[in-house]
Design a protein around this motif. Structure first.
Motif, mmCIF file in Angstrom:
data_model
loop_
_atom_site.group_PDB
_atom_site.id
_atom_site.type_symbol
_atom_site.label_atom_id
_atom_site.label_comp_id
_atom_site.label_asym_id
_atom_site.label_seq_id
_atom_site.Cartn_x
_atom_site.Cartn_y
_atom_site.Cartn_z
ATOM 1 N N VAL A 109 10.680 4.051 9.102
ATOM 2 C CA VAL A 109 9.441 3.690 8.405
ATOM 3 C C VAL A 109 8.379 4.764 8.611
ATOM 4 O O VAL A 109 7.727 5.217 7.659
ATOM 5 C CB VAL A 109 8.923 2.321 8.890
ATOM 6 C CG1 VAL A 109 7.528 2.047 8.322
ATOM 7 C CG2 VAL A 109 9.882 1.214 8.465
ATOM 8 N N LEU A 110 8.192 5.211 9.855
ATOM 9 C CA LEU A 110 7.178 6.235 10.127
ATOM 10 C C LEU A 110 7.525 7.555 9.455
ATOM 11 O O LEU A 110 6.634 8.274 8.979
ATOM 12 C CB LEU A 110 7.019 6.429 11.632
ATOM 13 C CG LEU A 110 6.466 5.224 12.418
ATOM 14 C CD1 LEU A 110 6.283 5.580 13.877
ATOM 15 C CD2 LEU A 110 5.156 4.746 11.817
ATOM 16 N N GLU A 111 8.805 7.888 9.394
ATOM 17 C CA GLU A 111 9.225 9.110 8.698
ATOM 18 C C GLU A 111 8.954 8.992 7.204
ATOM 19 O O GLU A 111 8.560 9.964 6.551
ATOM 20 C CB GLU A 111 10.698 9.367 8.960
ATOM 21 C CG GLU A 111 10.999 9.770 10.410
ATOM 22 C CD GLU A 111 12.482 9.884 10.691
ATOM 23 O OE1 GLU A 111 13.281 9.584 9.767
ATOM 24 O OE2 GLU A 111 12.861 10.249 11.824
ATOM 25 N N PHE A 112 9.138 7.793 6.657
ATOM 26 C CA PHE A 112 8.836 7.572 5.233
ATOM 27 C C PHE A 112 7.345 7.757 4.975
ATOM 28 O O PHE A 112 6.956 8.385 3.975
ATOM 29 C CB PHE A 112 9.273 6.161 4.824
ATOM 30 C CG PHE A 112 8.859 5.785 3.431
ATOM 31 C CD1 PHE A 112 9.604 6.201 2.330
ATOM 32 C CD2 PHE A 112 7.721 5.014 3.206
ATOM 33 C CE1 PHE A 112 9.214 5.861 1.048
ATOM 34 C CE2 PHE A 112 7.324 4.679 1.924
ATOM 35 C CZ PHE A 112 8.079 5.101 0.840
ATOM 36 N N LEU A 113 6.497 7.227 5.852
ATOM 37 C CA LEU A 113 5.046 7.371 5.678
ATOM 38 C C LEU A 113 4.648 8.845 5.652
ATOM 39 O O LEU A 113 3.848 9.263 4.804
ATOM 40 C CB LEU A 113 4.298 6.647 6.801
ATOM 41 C CG LEU A 113 4.550 5.154 6.982
ATOM 42 C CD1 LEU A 113 3.561 4.578 7.979
ATOM 43 C CD2 LEU A 113 4.476 4.411 5.666
ATOM 44 N N LEU A 115 0.824 -1.208 0.000
ATOM 45 C CA LEU A 115 0.000 0.000 0.000
ATOM 46 C C LEU A 115 0.857 1.257 0.000
ATOM 47 O O LEU A 115 0.525 2.253 -0.646
ATOM 48 C CB LEU A 115 -0.927 0.008 1.214
ATOM 49 C CG LEU A 115 -2.150 -0.909 1.177
ATOM 50 C CD1 LEU A 115 -2.897 -0.848 2.508
ATOM 51 C CD2 LEU A 115 -3.085 -0.534 0.038
ATOM 52 N N TRP A 116 1.958 1.212 0.733
ATOM 53 C CA TRP A 116 2.816 2.388 0.877
ATOM 54 C C TRP A 116 4.029 2.347 -0.049
ATOM 55 O O TRP A 116 4.864 3.262 0.002
ATOM 56 C CB TRP A 116 3.293 2.517 2.322
ATOM 57 C CG TRP A 116 2.221 2.977 3.259
ATOM 58 C CD1 TRP A 116 1.356 2.200 3.975
ATOM 59 C CD2 TRP A 116 1.879 4.336 3.574
ATOM 60 N NE1 TRP A 116 0.512 2.975 4.714
ATOM 61 C CE2 TRP A 116 0.810 4.300 4.491
ATOM 62 C CE3 TRP A 116 2.381 5.569 3.172
ATOM 63 C CZ2 TRP A 116 0.232 5.449 5.016
ATOM 64 C CZ3 TRP A 116 1.807 6.730 3.699
ATOM 65 C CH2 TRP A 116 0.747 6.656 4.597
ATOM 66 N N SER A 117 4.145 1.291 -0.888
ATOM 67 C CA SER A 117 5.310 1.145 -1.777
ATOM 68 C C SER A 117 6.603 1.308 -0.966
ATOM 69 O O SER A 117 7.495 2.090 -1.305
ATOM 70 C CB SER A 117 5.263 2.173 -2.915
ATOM 71 O OG SER A 117 4.070 2.042 -3.663
ATOM 72 N N LEU A 118 6.682 0.548 0.125
ATOM 73 C CA LEU A 118 7.778 0.678 1.085
ATOM 74 C C LEU A 118 9.082 0.120 0.501
ATOM 75 O O LEU A 118 9.169 -1.064 0.199
ATOM 76 C CB LEU A 118 7.416 -0.088 2.362
ATOM 77 C CG LEU A 118 8.231 0.193 3.616
ATOM 78 C CD1 LEU A 118 8.044 1.635 4.062
ATOM 79 C CD2 LEU A 118 7.805 -0.757 4.727
ATOM 80 N N PRO A 119 10.122 0.965 0.347
ATOM 81 C CA PRO A 119 11.396 0.493 -0.206
ATOM 82 C C PRO A 119 12.164 -0.378 0.788
ATOM 83 O O PRO A 119 12.054 -0.203 2.001
ATOM 84 C CB PRO A 119 12.173 1.792 -0.496
ATOM 85 C CG PRO A 119 11.173 2.899 -0.353
ATOM 86 C CD PRO A 119 10.136 2.409 0.594
ATOM 87 N N GLU A 120 12.953 -1.301 0.264
ATOM 88 C CA GLU A 120 13.743 -2.183 1.111
ATOM 89 C C GLU A 120 14.754 -1.406 1.953
ATOM 90 O O GLU A 120 15.031 -1.748 3.093
ATOM 91 C CB GLU A 120 14.464 -3.225 0.261
ATOM 92 C CG GLU A 120 13.565 -4.318 -0.287
ATOM 93 C CD GLU A 120 12.976 -5.199 0.797
ATOM 94 O OE1 GLU A 120 13.614 -5.323 1.861
ATOM 95 O OE2 GLU A 120 11.879 -5.739 0.594
ATOM 96 N N GLU A 121 15.317 -0.329 1.350
ATOM 97 C CA GLU A 121 16.331 0.423 2.103
ATOM 98 C C GLU A 121 15.745 1.113 3.323
ATOM 99 O O GLU A 121 16.447 1.338 4.314
ATOM 100 C CB GLU A 121 17.016 1.453 1.204
ATOM 101 C CG GLU A 121 16.083 2.450 0.535
ATOM 102 C CD GLU A 121 15.612 2.002 -0.835
ATOM 103 O OE1 GLU A 121 15.246 2.876 -1.638
ATOM 104 O OE2 GLU A 121 15.633 0.782 -1.088
#
Length: 245
Positions: A99-103, A83-89
């Motif tokens: 992770v929360l900063e990326f969101l 859903l968030w297209s979360l990168p592996e890095e």
């Protein structure tokens, strides 16, 4: 280590071997064994519960994120990452808050997102529902609830649901309603049985009657032509054949 029981089954044990000197010339070896069967059974039960939890997380159609009380990510499922297209890095970053900063960086209104997070951080017992529009055009609904264990709050669980299609449909309906109300043409809407359900202001102006007088009335009674007694039948046949009259 393993030892063989009387029934031939292998018994897991913890082995400790010590050399003991009962006399200066005759050392002996003392072997101490601790039965590990109860611990192994507890470990297997725990592994089963963890596997069941992981299967539950992955089987849900929602994205799930679990954090501790300090906002550090403890677990999430693949639907959340998609859903968030979360990168592996970002996942591999040493910063526990990455992770929360990326969101926050992915939403169109980071300030509103940050404000919602601050309100949750100020009250561990709080629950709330928010809707965030992402920069990629997707709209997500987020539900945040406390995670409780043994009557203690241990962290927070976030569930995310993609409501992009639902929001688009709602906007389309609102736009259609505005067009319906503002149309210079008289427009009425019927159900499958040709019973009138909605009339726009121009239609009411044309007929000179109140909406309540026509709602629920058959559209066959609405149209009238003295020279065409079978007009309603013609309308029905035309609609069935061409979906247009």
């Amino acid at each position: 280590a393993m030892v063989r029981g009387v029934d031939g089954d292998a018994i897991p044990v913890e082995r400790k071997v010590s050399r003991v000197w009962p006399s200066a010339q005759s050392p002996v070896y003392m072997v101490a064994l601790r039965d590990l069967r109860n611990e192994r059974r507890a470990d297997e039960a725990l592994e089963t519960k963890v596997a069941e939890l992981a299967a539950t997380l992955e089987s849900t159609g929602e994205g799930i994120l679990v954090t501790d009380l300090h906002g550090r990510v403890r677990n999430y499922n693949q639907q959340f990452a998609q859903l968030w297209s979360l990168p592996e890095e970002v996942v591999a970053a040493p910063d526990p808050h990455a992770v929360l900063e990326f969101l926050q960086a992915q939403v169109q209104d980071p300030e509103s997102y940050a404000s919602a997070q601050l309100q949750l951080a100020s009250d561990d017992t709080a629950s709330r529902t928010d809707v965030f529009m992402l920069r990629n055009g997707r709209t997500l609904e987020r539900v945040a609830v406390p995670q409780r264990s043994r009557l203690q709050i241990r962290g927070r669980v976030y569930s995310f649901r993609d409501i992009t299609a639902q929001r688009t449909a709602e906007l389309t309906l609102r736009l259609a309603a505005k067009v319906f109300a503002a149309s210079p043409e008289a427009v009425l809407i019927t159900n499958a049985a040709f019973e009138i359900e909605q009339l726009n202001p121009r239609c009411l102006e044309l007929t000179g009657v109140q909406a309540a007088q026509l709602q629920g009335v058959s559209a066959r009674c609405f149209f009238h032509d003295p020279n065409r007694p079978d007009l309603c039948k013609e309308i029905t046949l035309a609609l069935e054949a061409n979906v247009l009259w």
